[in-house]
Design a protein around this motif. Structure first.
Motif, PDB file in Angstrom:
ATOM      1  N   THR A   1      44.628  26.213  34.166  1.00  0.00           N
ATOM      2  CA  THR A   1      45.062  26.893  35.108  1.00  0.00           C
ATOM      3  C   THR A   1      45.372  28.361  34.272  1.00  0.00           C
ATOM      4  N   ALA A   2      46.037  28.078  33.495  1.00  0.00           N
ATOM      5  CA  ALA A   2      46.660  29.449  32.823  1.00  0.00           C
ATOM      6  C   ALA A   2      45.653  30.412  32.127  1.00  0.00           C
ATOM      7  N   VAL A   3      44.453  29.553  31.578  1.00  0.00           N
ATOM      8  CA  VAL A   3      43.494  30.362  31.169  1.00  0.00           C
ATOM      9  C   VAL A   3      42.777  31.140  32.243  1.00  0.00           C
ATOM     10  N   LEU A   4      42.799  30.207  33.445  1.00  0.00           N
ATOM     11  CA  LEU A   4      41.996  30.929  34.608  1.00  0.00           C
ATOM     12  C   LEU A   4      42.836  32.052  35.143  1.00  0.00           C
ATOM     13  N   ALA A   5      43.914  32.020  35.335  1.00  0.00           N
ATOM     14  CA  ALA A   5      44.767  33.114  35.704  1.00  0.00           C
ATOM     15  C   ALA A   5      44.473  34.279  34.856  1.00  0.00           C
ATOM     16  N   GLY A   6      44.616  33.877  33.782  1.00  0.00           N
ATOM     17  CA  GLY A   6      44.389  35.221  32.664  1.00  0.00           C
ATOM     18  C   GLY A   6      42.890  35.764  32.857  1.00  0.00           C
ATOM     19  N   PHE A   7      42.111  34.728  32.946  1.00  0.00           N
ATOM     20  CA  PHE A   7      40.456  35.498  32.924  1.00  0.00           C
ATOM     21  C   PHE A   7      40.414  36.291  34.401  1.00  0.00           C
ATOM     22  N   GLY A   8      41.327  35.560  35.479  1.00  0.00           N
ATOM     23  CA  GLY A   8      41.116  36.287  36.957  1.00  0.00           C
ATOM     24  C   GLY A   8      41.868  37.615  36.748  1.00  0.00           C
ATOM     25  N   ARG A   9      42.906  37.537  36.100  1.00  0.00           N
ATOM     26  CA  ARG A   9      43.534  38.978  36.015  1.00  0.00           C
ATOM     27  C   ARG A   9      42.645  39.999  35.176  1.00  0.00           C
ATOM     28  N   ALA A  10      42.234  39.471  34.188  1.00  0.00           N
ATOM     29  CA  ALA A  10      41.236  40.456  33.297  1.00  0.00           C
ATOM     30  C   ALA A  10      40.145  40.761  34.028  1.00  0.00           C
ATOM     31  N   ILE A  11      39.348  40.080  34.438  1.00  0.00           N
ATOM     32  CA  ILE A  11      37.978  40.450  35.247  1.00  0.00           C
ATOM     33  C   ILE A  11      37.939  41.214  36.381  1.00  0.00           C
ATOM     34  N   SER A  12      39.281  41.044  37.139  1.00  0.00           N
ATOM     35  CA  SER A  12      39.191  41.667  38.440  1.00  0.00           C
ATOM     36  C   SER A  12      40.148  43.134  38.336  1.00  0.00           C
ATOM     37  N   GLU A  13      40.552  43.411  37.131  1.00  0.00           N
ATOM     38  CA  GLU A  13      41.405  44.309  36.703  1.00  0.00           C
ATOM     39  C   GLU A  13      40.718  45.733  36.493  1.00  0.00           C
ATOM     40  N   VAL A  14      41.139  46.766  37.506  1.00  0.00           N
ATOM     41  CA  VAL A  14      40.360  47.972  37.329  1.00  0.00           C
ATOM     42  C   VAL A  14      41.137  49.131  36.405  1.00  0.00           C
ATOM     43  N   GLY A  15      42.517  49.124  36.790  1.00  0.00           N
ATOM     44  CA  GLY A  15      43.053  50.386  36.141  1.00  0.00           C
ATOM     45  C   GLY A  15      42.940  50.603  34.726  1.00  0.00           C
ATOM     46  N   SER A  16      43.238  49.652  33.874  1.00  0.00           N
ATOM     47  CA  SER A  16      43.353  49.984  32.519  1.00  0.00           C
ATOM     48  C   SER A  16      41.815  50.057  31.999  1.00  0.00           C
ATOM     49  N   VAL A  17      40.968  49.447  32.524  1.00  0.00           N
ATOM     50  CA  VAL A  17      39.466  49.357  32.084  1.00  0.00           C
ATOM     51  C   VAL A  17      39.100  50.743  32.318  1.00  0.00           C
ATOM     52  N   LEU A  18      39.027  51.316  33.634  1.00  0.00           N
ATOM     53  CA  LEU A  18      38.879  52.603  33.830  1.00  0.00           C
ATOM     54  C   LEU A  18      39.399  53.754  32.921  1.00  0.00           C
ATOM     55  N   ILE A  19      40.828  53.604  32.710  1.00  0.00           N
ATOM     56  CA  ILE A  19      41.271  54.392  31.796  1.00  0.00           C
ATOM     57  C   ILE A  19      40.791  54.525  30.362  1.00  0.00           C
ATOM     58  N   VAL A  20      40.754  53.166  29.495  1.00  0.00           N
ATOM     59  CA  VAL A  20      40.481  53.363  28.306  1.00  0.00           C
ATOM     60  C   VAL A  20      38.976  53.101  28.093  1.00  0.00           C
TER      61      VAL A  20
END
Lengths: 255, 249
Positions: free
Chosen positions: B170-189
């Motif tokens: 569940t922890a790994v999934l939560a991390g993956f979920g946060r990473a792949i659905s995240e837009v703010g930082s990947v847009l900036i960097v």
């Protein structure tokens, strides 16, 4: 084999629990450590099982002081001792994997890896030691069952088989039957006697005087962190030296 | 998809009038636009979660098993980290890898590597926090049993990992979920860069969705959104299945 505690003093947060306790367990004998709850039986067993280092006193195994030995020597000594707890604490795995655990940790990493790979390709057979240990507790038909699905009594019997499977020299049992029905209690008591027949030295901590009388060769009465009496079972029950032992045997409150 | 089918979808045919060709006709699957975006998303988030797990698991085991001064503080920091605003992480990482920053010489601005760095920072706190909770929930008596049977500290740790496997998954999934659905930082960097040939360089599913939506191409945005959802669901199912496999052996 002889596991010997001498002059053990131990406490937690400044509160003394054991005060000058000495006890020895020899091969093939069953020693009952009796006394009411909270007198330090568990603490004594944890010290004998090398879970904790005593504040004062010595624990020796065949004359070797376990706490002056090197870490690897101590690990080897620890692996001669088995301990069974009040609750079964089985792993979330099959019965046979639970019982095989002690054997597994004694193998090298290379062997463990090889056996895991082999197990992934095809089912590994149940090792003989595992089957024999389960036989002693009457559960040889449950090898493939998922451990958490067992009843409380069966789980405790598996817990005993886990300790028996790696053929220890000493078995320390902490109130092993306090939560069990009479049938499961009787199976476990027979298993204890079977272990002593195999020349394993057994120490059973119990508040059940009748149980001690049924299975122990010797009885040590622990009260307020001290052993007030120790001797052959019949003598302690029939002709105790200490008035408090007589009271405890008669079921009176002694604390 | 045929043009006839597209014509049925009333109002969206407005697109036809602005000279972009019939709806779906330019849907860029052929040009590998979508597949390259999926690849970038999976690559960046996959590696970031893998690295985060390598960091998180030992931290969770050590914090979960040992008592030390400041343990509560460490736990509080980990839990606070779960709420890191991703744009701020992106900003800090962008500065770090920019010419003025300490890692400027590595030329990481608008690269996948920079995106991985920011996602590692974002994914590590949830993976550590949930792993810590999972590890701490394994009963002490189970650890005692493993130790009593002759297990070393490493053996005991492995038993705990095994017992906590669902929580750790569940922890790994939560991390993956946060990473792949995240837009703010990947847009900036990352800069949401796709080449002239339509192949994504640093464009991820989330930044592409934002881009497509902003340009009014809702159809493409919706498809990308569906792809993102399916990806998360598939990864969830796979990881849970893996956890299941270890139950009885």
């Amino acid at each position: 084999m002889s596991l010997r505690a001498a002059g053990i003093e131990h406490g937690y947060d400044g509160t003394p629990v054991l005060q000058g306790v000495s006890l020895n367990i020899d091969a093939g004998e069953v020693v009952g450590i009796v006394g009411p709850s909270g007198v330090g039986k568990t603490t004594l067993l944890r010290i004998l099982a090398l879970f904790e280092r005593q504040d004062e006193g010595t624990v020796t195994y065949d004359g070797t002081d376990v706490w002056t030995a090197t870490e690897s020597e101590r690990l080897a000594l620890r692996r001669r001792i088995g301990m069974v707890f009040q609750d079964a604490s089985l792993f979330d795995a099959s019965v046979s994997r639970n019982v095989a655990y002690g054997l597994r940790v004694r193998r090298s990493w290379r062997e463990r890896l090889r056996s895991s790979v082999r197990g992934a390709v095809r089912k590994n057979g149940t090792p003989d030691a595992v089957r024999e240990a389960l036989d002693v507790v009457g559960l040889s038909d449950k090898t493939d069952q998922h451990a958490p699905s067992l009843s409380g009594g069966e789980a405790q019997r598996v817990s005993f088989a886990r300790a028996l499977a790696y053929d220890p020299d000493v078995l320390l049992l902490d109130e092993p039957t306090s939560d069990l029905d009479p049938r499961n209690t009787s199976v476990l008591e027979d298993a204890v006697l079977a272990a002593s027949d195999r020349n394993i030295g057994v120490a059973v901590a119990t508040h059940d005087m009748h149980q001690a009388r049924r299975i122990a060769d010797r009885v040590a009465v622990l009260l307020d962190g001290r052993i007030i009496e120790v001797g052959p079972t019949e003598q302690v029950f029939e002709n105790p030296d200490d008035i408090r032992t007589a009271k405890f045997v008669d079921g009176e409150l002694v604390y | 998809m045929s043009v006839e089918a597209a014509v049925d979808i009333g109002p969206l045919i407005v697109d036809l009038s602005v000279g972009r060709g019939p709806l779906f006709a330019d849907f860029p699957f052929e040009s590998q636009y979508v597949t390259s975006i999926i690849r970038v998303s999976l690559y960046v988030s996959g590696i970031a979660v893998f690295l985060s797990t390598l960091v998180s698991l030992p931290i969770a085991l050590v914090v979960g098993f040992t008592d030390f001064i400041g343990k509560r503080l460490v736990t509080a920091v980990i839990n606070t980290g779960m709420g890191f605003p991703s744009v701020v992480v992106g900003l800090v990482v962008l500065f770090t890898v920019s010419n003025q920053g300490p890692l400027g010489h590595l030329n990481l601005v608008f690269t996948k590597e920079a995106m991985i760095i920011s996602q590692v920072i974002l994914a590590t706190p949830p993976i550590t926090g949930i792993s810590l909770a999972a590890v701490s929930s394994v009963d002490e008596s189970v650890r005692d049993a493993a130790y009593a049977m002759g297990g070393t500290r490493l053996d005991v740790a492995l038993v705990v990992v095994k017992e906590a496997r669902y929580g750790l998954a569940t922890a790994v999934l939560a991390g993956f979920g946060r990473a792949i659905s995240e837009v703010g930082s990947v847009l900036i960097v990352g800069g949401n860069i796709a080449g002239a040939n339509g192949i994504s360089k640093t464009r991820t599913l989330t930044t592409a969705i934002r881009q497509e939506a902003r340009q009014g191409r809702y159809d493409t945005a919706m498809v990308l959104g569906a792809v993102l959802l399916v990806l998360v669901l598939v990864v969830n199912a796979l990881v849970m299945r893996l956890g299941d496999g270890g139950t009885v052996r």
